[in-house]
Design a protein around this motif. Sequence first.
Motif, PDB file in Angstrom:
ATOM      1  N   PRO A   1       0.810  -1.215   0.000  1.00  0.00           N
ATOM      2  CA  PRO A   1       0.000   0.000   0.000  1.00  0.00           C
ATOM      3  C   PRO A   1       0.845   1.267   0.000  1.00  0.00           C
ATOM      4  N   LEU A   2       0.213   2.356  -0.365  1.00  0.00           N
ATOM      5  CA  LEU A   2       0.854   3.668  -0.269  1.00  0.00           C
ATOM      6  C   LEU A   2       0.861   4.155   1.179  1.00  0.00           C
ATOM      7  N   ASP A   3      -0.127   3.694   1.937  1.00  0.00           N
ATOM      8  CA  ASP A   3      -0.245   4.163   3.314  1.00  0.00           C
ATOM      9  C   ASP A   3      -1.159   3.201   4.070  1.00  0.00           C
ATOM     10  N   ARG A   4      -0.663   2.672   5.188  1.00  0.00           N
ATOM     11  CA  ARG A   4      -1.454   1.713   5.968  1.00  0.00           C
ATOM     12  C   ARG A   4      -2.400   2.390   6.955  1.00  0.00           C
ATOM     13  N   LEU A   5      -2.447   3.721   6.919  1.00  0.00           N
ATOM     14  CA  LEU A   5      -3.405   4.450   7.747  1.00  0.00           C
ATOM     15  C   LEU A   5      -4.494   5.109   6.908  1.00  0.00           C
ATOM     16  N   LEU A   6      -4.510   4.800   5.610  1.00  0.00           N
ATOM     17  CA  LEU A   6      -5.531   5.339   4.708  1.00  0.00           C
ATOM     18  C   LEU A   6      -6.208   4.190   3.972  1.00  0.00           C
ATOM     19  N   TRP A   7      -7.416   4.436   3.519  1.00  0.00           N
ATOM     20  CA  TRP A   7      -8.222   3.392   2.882  1.00  0.00           C
ATOM     21  C   TRP A   7      -8.338   3.639   1.382  1.00  0.00           C
ATOM     22  N   ASN A   8      -8.603   2.574   0.641  1.00  0.00           N
ATOM     23  CA  ASN A   8      -8.659   2.646  -0.815  1.00  0.00           C
ATOM     24  C   ASN A   8     -10.071   2.989  -1.288  1.00  0.00           C
ATOM     25  N   PRO A   9     -10.275   4.191  -1.828  1.00  0.00           N
ATOM     26  CA  PRO A   9     -11.619   4.605  -2.238  1.00  0.00           C
ATOM     27  C   PRO A   9     -12.157   3.870  -3.465  1.00  0.00           C
ATOM     28  N   ILE A  10     -11.348   2.994  -4.072  1.00  0.00           N
ATOM     29  CA  ILE A  10     -11.874   2.196  -5.184  1.00  0.00           C
ATOM     30  C   ILE A  10     -12.982   1.275  -4.684  1.00  0.00           C
ATOM     31  N   TYR A  11     -13.031   1.049  -3.363  1.00  0.00           N
ATOM     32  CA  TYR A  11     -14.054   0.185  -2.773  1.00  0.00           C
ATOM     33  C   TYR A  11     -15.340   0.939  -2.424  1.00  0.00           C
ATOM     34  N   LEU A  12     -15.392   2.225  -2.721  1.00  0.00           N
ATOM     35  CA  LEU A  12     -16.620   2.985  -2.445  1.00  0.00           C
ATOM     36  C   LEU A  12     -17.742   2.526  -3.383  1.00  0.00           C
ATOM     37  N   PRO A  13     -18.926   2.206  -2.838  1.00  0.00           N
ATOM     38  CA  PRO A  13     -20.077   1.840  -3.670  1.00  0.00           C
ATOM     39  C   PRO A  13     -20.766   3.122  -4.154  1.00  0.00           C
ATOM     40  N   LEU A  14     -20.717   3.381  -5.440  1.00  0.00           N
ATOM     41  CA  LEU A  14     -21.124   4.698  -5.937  1.00  0.00           C
ATOM     42  C   LEU A  14     -22.606   4.997  -5.750  1.00  0.00           C
ATOM     43  N   GLU A  15     -23.457   3.999  -5.884  1.00  0.00           N
ATOM     44  CA  GLU A  15     -24.892   4.250  -5.681  1.00  0.00           C
ATOM     45  C   GLU A  15     -25.156   4.677  -4.238  1.00  0.00           C
ATOM     46  N   GLU A  16     -24.443   4.047  -3.302  1.00  0.00           N
ATOM     47  CA  GLU A  16     -24.612   4.419  -1.898  1.00  0.00           C
ATOM     48  C   GLU A  16     -24.048   5.815  -1.622  1.00  0.00           C
ATOM     49  N   VAL A  17     -22.974   6.176  -2.310  1.00  0.00           N
ATOM     50  CA  VAL A  17     -22.422   7.528  -2.159  1.00  0.00           C
ATOM     51  C   VAL A  17     -23.443   8.555  -2.638  1.00  0.00           C
ATOM     52  N   ALA A  18     -24.033   8.279  -3.800  1.00  0.00           N
ATOM     53  CA  ALA A  18     -25.046   9.197  -4.350  1.00  0.00           C
ATOM     54  C   ALA A  18     -26.243   9.300  -3.409  1.00  0.00           C
ATOM     55  N   SER A  19     -26.643   8.166  -2.870  1.00  0.00           N
ATOM     56  CA  SER A  19     -27.787   8.151  -1.953  1.00  0.00           C
ATOM     57  C   SER A  19     -27.461   8.897  -0.665  1.00  0.00           C
ATOM     58  N   PHE A  20     -26.251   8.719  -0.161  1.00  0.00           N
ATOM     59  CA  PHE A  20     -25.828   9.385   1.071  1.00  0.00           C
ATOM     60  C   PHE A  20     -25.848  10.908   0.907  1.00  0.00           C
ATOM     61  N   LEU A  21     -25.336  11.383  -0.227  1.00  0.00           N
ATOM     62  CA  LEU A  21     -25.302  12.829  -0.447  1.00  0.00           C
ATOM     63  C   LEU A  21     -26.681  13.383  -0.792  1.00  0.00           C
ATOM     64  N   GLY A  22     -27.455  12.588  -1.523  1.00  0.00           N
ATOM     65  CA  GLY A  22     -28.823  12.997  -1.847  1.00  0.00           C
ATOM     66  C   GLY A  22     -28.940  14.052  -2.928  1.00  0.00           C
ATOM     67  N   TYR A  23     -27.930  14.203  -3.772  1.00  0.00           N
ATOM     68  CA  TYR A  23     -27.971  15.203  -4.834  1.00  0.00           C
ATOM     69  C   TYR A  23     -28.507  14.549  -6.115  1.00  0.00           C
ATOM     70  N   GLU A  24     -29.557  15.110  -6.673  1.00  0.00           N
ATOM     71  CA  GLU A  24     -30.151  14.552  -7.895  1.00  0.00           C
ATOM     72  C   GLU A  24     -29.153  14.544  -9.051  1.00  0.00           C
ATOM     73  N   GLU A  25     -28.306  15.589  -9.119  1.00  0.00           N
ATOM     74  CA  GLU A  25     -27.327  15.667 -10.212  1.00  0.00           C
ATOM     75  C   GLU A  25     -26.377  14.463 -10.182  1.00  0.00           C
ATOM     76  N   SER A  26     -26.014  14.023  -8.974  1.00  0.00           N
ATOM     77  CA  SER A  26     -25.106  12.887  -8.850  1.00  0.00           C
ATOM     78  C   SER A  26     -25.773  11.600  -9.325  1.00  0.00           C
ATOM     79  N   LYS A  27     -27.024  11.428  -8.979  1.00  0.00           N
ATOM     80  CA  LYS A  27     -27.747  10.221  -9.394  1.00  0.00           C
ATOM     81  C   LYS A  27     -27.877  10.163 -10.913  1.00  0.00           C
ATOM     82  N   LYS A  28     -28.133  11.315 -11.517  1.00  0.00           N
ATOM     83  CA  LYS A  28     -28.242  11.357 -12.984  1.00  0.00           C
ATOM     84  C   LYS A  28     -26.897  11.071 -13.641  1.00  0.00           C
ATOM     85  N   TYR A  29     -25.838  11.613 -13.065  1.00  0.00           N
ATOM     86  CA  TYR A  29     -24.503  11.396 -13.632  1.00  0.00           C
ATOM     87  C   TYR A  29     -24.109   9.929 -13.527  1.00  0.00           C
ATOM     88  N   LEU A  30     -24.483   9.303 -12.426  1.00  0.00           N
ATOM     89  CA  LEU A  30     -24.181   7.879 -12.262  1.00  0.00           C
ATOM     90  C   LEU A  30     -24.941   7.063 -13.298  1.00  0.00           C
TER      91      LEU A  30
END
Length: 703
Positions: A251-280
């Motif tokens: 790893p580049l850093d053992r105190l940081l996490w890899n954002p490639i594992y972020l689930p994008l639909e859940e990110v969009a839902s968490f933020l609640g921005y319609e523009e993000s949902k459309k872009y996804l």
Amino acid sequence: MMAGEIQDSFYQLLLKYSRPGNKKHGMILQGEVSMENWEEKVKRLSHLSGIQLYYYDIKGKKVEASLTTLISLLQVMGIEDLSETGLEEKIREKEEEKNNPFPPVVVTSERKLCFGPLSPQKVVLMVKGEKGEEWREEFNIEEHSFLEWDFPPSMEWGYYELTFLPGEKEVVHPVFLVFSPGSCFLPSHKIWGIQVPVFSLATLKSQGIGDWRDLLLVEDKLKKAGGEFLGVLPLHLTENRSPHGISPYLPLDRLLWNPIYLPLEEVASFLGYEESKKYLDELSPLFSSFSPEKEIDYDGVWSLKQKFLRQTFGLFWERRNEDPRFLELESFFQEERIKWASFFYAFAEVHGLNWRNWPSPYRYKEKKAVEDYIQAHREEVLYHAYLQWLMEKFLSSGSFLGFDLPVGASAGGSECFLEEDCFAFQASLGAPPDDFAPAGQNWGFPPLFPEKERKNGYRHFIALIRKNMQFARYLRVDHILGWQRLYWIPEGSEAREGAYVENFLPDLLGILALESMRNEVTVIGEDLGTVDPLLKESMHKFQVLSTRVFYFEKDAEGFPLSPSQYPPLSLATFNTHDLPPLVSFWEGEDILLREKVGMYGEEEVRVYLGEREEFCKKVLQKLSQWGLWEEGGSLWEALLRFLALTPSLIKVVGLNDVLGEKRMINLPGTVDEYPNWRLRLPIQETNLEEALCQIGRIMKGGG
């Protein structure tokens, strides 16, 4: 310094620190002192510096470190003057450090400390705890007696700053005290679970790589089956660039996490921005091109995910004065290490990860220059904090995760940049030659200086353990042998030209136990291979679970050990991420694979296949003898019953075995020859649930 330069440097040293004179046994004398004495001083200083002068290989043969290697490692450790006088001065300095009655760190589980012997004097002890607790005591020391201090009854496990103030001298002796429980946290009952490479998960909703949503789906099925352990390969930040920037163990850093594992639909839902949902929705067809049947395209997947994540952050930034969650992000960003790491990756996007070539003010971490840069590029810097903030939001939702702590970090990452003084960049970690790797192994990342870590009060080590326990119920320590000693290879040298450097094992285990109890996290040590009995004893004492792999647990005649011979303080499993799944192992496909990629010759394949066939026969013989299998019965169920019968506290099955997958996740010793870390495992929910429930029934029945 390259290998040839090291050799040249060695001969230059011989010439520099000797002079023409009488010869004796072929050695040039320096006055009355022979070169043999100079070599002995090099060895003495090496020993005092923690460099082991020899080791025993897997065949029991004694292997001595060459003088060239010792000199090179002393130079790596910053010892420049290797003249006889210089060596003598450094030896005296090291001996004084070791004989100092007030060491920089004391790690203990006893409620009493003893310092000395001391000269007659009055000593005042000031004690300060993490929560602001303070104690003060005075001692009158007699000639050559010891200062004995009993801990106050109210003093709890934790970290303390001790300050000794001798009455006669204007000298202050600071000591960092770690008051440890002396043993790690253990679950109240035996448990079972599975080991999952998150990146490999391919569900119907996957976006080119397994993500947090996919892992929670597996966790849900595991819960229903009664499992309570969900181990994952390291989730730390990597470059996400093939082929060298994808290994979870670099790893580049053992105190940081890899954002490639972020689930994008859940990110969009968490933020609640319609523009993000459309872009996804617009990006979804592009994600669909990453077929589960194909290898993971880290570069392509991360590029697409970055587009979405940058778009969502742009919207978040625009709403920073109205969205109250932005204050939460700002607060997260104020954490010193997050701020510096966020600066690092924002700056690296422009100047590259080779931070040694950065403009001087940034390369040397000048505070004002960095703060000015953050102020001028706040949006870009905050974006990287945003990724970590989101990751920690999702990581906190796991129920019984088992995290994995790698041995080291890439020299080009933020961990090495921020802890530069603690790393030995003129050396690499690795392993000496053995049957598995006849030329030895060079892992390509720098070791930490044990002495510097200790003098710093293990600040970095404590942070590592805390961060990796923050969202976990279990923590696996990869290559825990390195907590006792690590194999250092001087820069430019072959792997066989290294030597072992000792670590402070009792200190590290004491700190681990303290953090384990505080966080209620059970610790598993990966202690495979040739292990010093002292390490095994220490792990048992501190209640760190040993790793027991079925393939390796054999008696003197090559028969598998009975289930009852597995120790209770252990994690029992069939294999690991570096070993073949059961089906592949049974059929010898891993041996044929090594032949295919050029690792084995025809004769080696013949011998290894013969040995494997013999072992498999012995397994069947024993399983039958133990009443776990009969001709025509299910070998899979028999092996599960075997695992269930072990007294091991934790029993783990790899997801590859659960799904009947043949392919190895990683083939050690290869890069381009095999798609390491890139294979996907199609997940059919019904089949996964049935398979896990079958395991659950067998585990519940104890066989």
